[in-house]
Design a protein around this motif. Structure first.
Motif, short mmCIF file in Angstrom:
data_model
loop_
_atom_site.label_atom_id
_atom_site.label_comp_id
_atom_site.label_asym_id
_atom_site.label_seq_id
_atom_site.Cartn_x
_atom_site.Cartn_y
_atom_site.Cartn_z
N TYR A 194 0.85 -1.19 0.00
CA TYR A 194 0.00 0.00 0.00
C TYR A 194 0.88 1.24 0.00
CZ TYR A 194 -3.77 -3.24 0.95
OH TYR A 194 -4.67 -4.28 0.86
N LEU A 195 0.46 2.25 -0.74
CA LEU A 195 1.27 3.44 -0.98
C LEU A 195 0.74 4.66 -0.24
CD1 LEU A 195 1.66 2.99 -4.86
CD2 LEU A 195 3.19 2.15 -3.06
N ASN A 196 1.59 5.69 -0.16
CA ASN A 196 1.15 6.98 0.33
C ASN A 196 0.31 7.67 -0.74
OD1 ASN A 196 2.62 6.74 2.72
ND2 ASN A 196 4.42 7.76 1.88
N LEU A 197 -0.56 8.58 -0.33
CA LEU A 197 -1.29 9.43 -1.27
C LEU A 197 -0.79 10.86 -1.09
CD1 LEU A 197 -3.57 9.73 -3.38
CD2 LEU A 197 -5.12 10.25 -1.47
N VAL A 198 -0.13 11.37 -2.13
CA VAL A 198 0.44 12.71 -2.07
C VAL A 198 0.06 13.45 -3.34
CG1 VAL A 198 2.56 14.08 -1.92
CG2 VAL A 198 2.38 11.94 -0.64
N ASN A 199 -0.66 14.56 -3.19
CA ASN A 199 -1.08 15.39 -4.32
C ASN A 199 -1.85 14.58 -5.37
OD1 ASN A 199 -1.33 17.92 -5.48
ND2 ASN A 199 0.48 17.65 -6.77
N GLY A 200 -2.69 13.68 -4.89
CA GLY A 200 -3.55 12.91 -5.79
C GLY A 200 -2.90 11.70 -6.42
N GLN A 255 3.19 20.22 1.56
CA GLN A 255 3.25 21.23 0.50
C GLN A 255 2.08 21.07 -0.47
OE1 GLN A 255 5.17 23.76 0.74
NE2 GLN A 255 6.32 22.89 2.46
N ALA A 256 1.72 19.82 -0.76
CA ALA A 256 0.57 19.58 -1.65
C ALA A 256 -0.71 20.11 -1.00
CB ALA A 256 0.44 18.08 -1.94
N ALA A 257 -0.88 19.85 0.28
CA ALA A 257 -2.06 20.35 0.99
C ALA A 257 -2.08 21.87 1.04
CB ALA A 257 -2.09 19.77 2.40
N LEU A 281 -6.58 15.89 0.16
CA LEU A 281 -6.42 14.83 1.14
C LEU A 281 -5.16 14.05 0.82
CD1 LEU A 281 -7.36 13.03 3.47
CD2 LEU A 281 -8.74 11.74 1.82
N ASN A 282 -4.27 13.95 1.80
CA ASN A 282 -3.00 13.25 1.63
C ASN A 282 -2.82 12.25 2.76
OD1 ASN A 282 -1.61 15.22 -0.53
ND2 ASN A 282 -2.64 16.46 1.02
#
Length: 483
Positions: A5-11, A50-52, A201-202
């Motif tokens: 399972y991966l991180n969610l960063v900037n979509g 930063q994405a948020a 959402l990240n």
């Protein structure tokens, strides 16, 4: 090989820059790997923040009802995945499948509740002393909100923190507990599938000492909402306070139930067992101290032991199992150390107290439901949060002494009383030092539309859920208009 399972960063679903992953194992069978999650570092976290930060203005300016549409879609998606996510929850942190399904269904209801927040008022018109002016209040979101959640409610708690934050116009970075990261990721997948814009959402998984503390320390995180131990909560609060960020802490409890002499004893026993031993006692609102009037003490104790003897412990996926394992080896060891401490202090162990290693249980972190008799309220087992299936029986002469003992704690999260006397009820409601008081009901549990939080060292004195959530996730803006 288990799914990664991966991180969610900037979509985007992304691997950690560390290249490292961690196993999430089944506490009912530690040979089973439920999934692999990212072991992230501060650079991963910074990218998410930063994405948020980049997404916050567009999300804030989106009409609140439009934000609600995304949440309603997410509720519909989560509802189709209740069985899958509940099974993952049971495998990952151990609670029984019926409890896991109930929690996931609650997550759906929370999403729908806050989807409707976009259609509710956010301010009031206030009379001005100037008859040519209009004065009113509105609300502004905090900006970027860091969400740090525990493993014991891996669906409900992330949702009741993330979703109001999003509904009120904030962007979010979620750091779930390591022991529940697979389940939390599946919840985030539902929100992502609903089409929430990139960066709003990240998700970043990893060690609390790195990612959790990193959220608390980061200058571009405007608010932090945390649920976990009081020791870690204090560190989070101190870090946030040092840089002027808003923070919300929900921490421990040492929750009493008072059984008055006029109580319905069968009802009181049922609620004590349910409130104290469901989820293996791993709830912040779990019943821990059982304070019983001396005139009914022996009868209550006999009924309690008989009820606890009916409990079947085992893998939560099995249909007839009522109580699952501790979440991990460390938690099991903690529970066993408190049981040993209770014996050393002179309390009488009258039921349970052993690790279960029978066939079918030897590869899991199972402990018997445990009852101590002749407990004094100054004993460690009556003062410190155990987070396990351990009940401490305390005999009192009357209700006044019962409330005095119930309040003799650094915590004040929840409390309950069993009585048929209205004056007893009113006295308890008025005198009990707890954020949640329940009459003729177990100490655990609060409805999603009601405020939730504790007194004393159980919280930072803010409230979660229901309409109260807006108080943390926004700031009031007073507007004065004159033509």
């Amino acid at each position: 090989m288990s799914q990664i399972y991966l991180n969610l960063v900037n979509g985007e679903w992304t691997k950690s820059l560390t290249g490292n992953i961690e196993e999430s194992r089944n506490p009912a069978n530690y040979h089973e790997v439920v999934g692999m999650v990212q072991d992230s570092n501060l650079e991963d976290l910074d990218k998410a923040i930063q994405a948020a930060n980049s997404a916050k203005e567009d999300w804030r300016k989106l009409a609140a009802p439009e934000r609600g549409v995304f949440l309603q879609k997410a509720a519909d998606i989560l509802e189709t995945k209740i069985d899958e996510i509940a099974e993952t929850m049971t495998k990952e942190m151990g609670k029984t499948l019926p409890e896991a399904k109930g929690e996931t269904a609650r997550g759906v209801a929370i999403l729908r509740y806050y989807a409707g927040e976009g259609m509710r008022k956010v301010g009031d018109v206030i009379p001005s002393t100037d008859d040519q002016a209009l004065m009113f209040t509105t609300r502004a979101p905090l900006g970027v909100v860091g969400v740090i959640t525990p493993w014991n409610f891996p669906v409900a708690i992330p949702i009741w923190k993330m979703v109001p934050a999003l509904a009120y116009g904030n962007t979010v970075v979620l750091k779930p507990a390591q022991d529940a990261s697979v389940t939390a990721t599946k919840v985030v997948e539902c929100l992502h599938e609903a089409g929430i814009p990139n960066g709003v959402l990240n998700l970043v998984t990893g060690k609390g000492s790195i990612i959790g503390q990193g959220i608390a320390d980061h200058n571009e995180v405007n608010g932090i909402t945390f649920t976990g131990s009081d020791q870690v909560g204090r560190k989070v609060g101190q870090a946030a306070l040092a840089r002027g960020a808003k923070y919300q802490l929900e921490m421990g409890g040492k929750n009493p139930v008072i059984v008055a002499r006029d109580a319905n004893l069968d009802l009181a026993v049922e609620a004590t067992v349910s409130g104290g031993l469901k989820s293996t006692g791993q709830k912040c609102t779990a019943t821990s101290r059982v304070i019983v009037d001396e005139t009914v003490y022996e009868v209550f104790k006999k009924k309690l032991i008989a009820k606890v003897k009916e409990i079947k412990v085992g893998n939560g996926l099995m249909e007839d199992v009522w109580m699952g394992p501790s979440v991990n080896e460390h938690q099991l060891d903690t529970v066993m150390s408190y049981i040993e401490k209770g014996k050393q202090e002179g309390a009488d162990l009258i039921y349970g107290g052993n690790r279960l290693e029978d066939e079918g249980l030897k590869n899991g972190y199972f402990v018997e439901p445990t009852i101590f008799d002749h407990v004094e309220n100054d004993m460690v087992i009556a003062q410190e949060e155990i987070f396990g299936p351990v009940l401490a029986l305390i005999k009192v002469a009357n209700l006044e002494e019962g409330i005095q003992i119930a309040n003799d704690s650094e915590f004040g999260l929840s409390a309950s009383i069993f009585t048929s006397n209205i004056q007893n009820m009113l006295t308890f409601i008025d005198d009990m030092e707890a954020g949640l008081v329940r009459v003729n009901a177990e100490s655990a549990g609060v409805e999603l539309q009601a405020p939730f939080g504790g007194m004393k060292n159980s919280s930072s004195h803010s409230r979660e859920q229901g309409e109260a959530a807006i108080e943390f996730f926004t700031s009031i803006k007073t507007v004065f208009v004159k033509g």
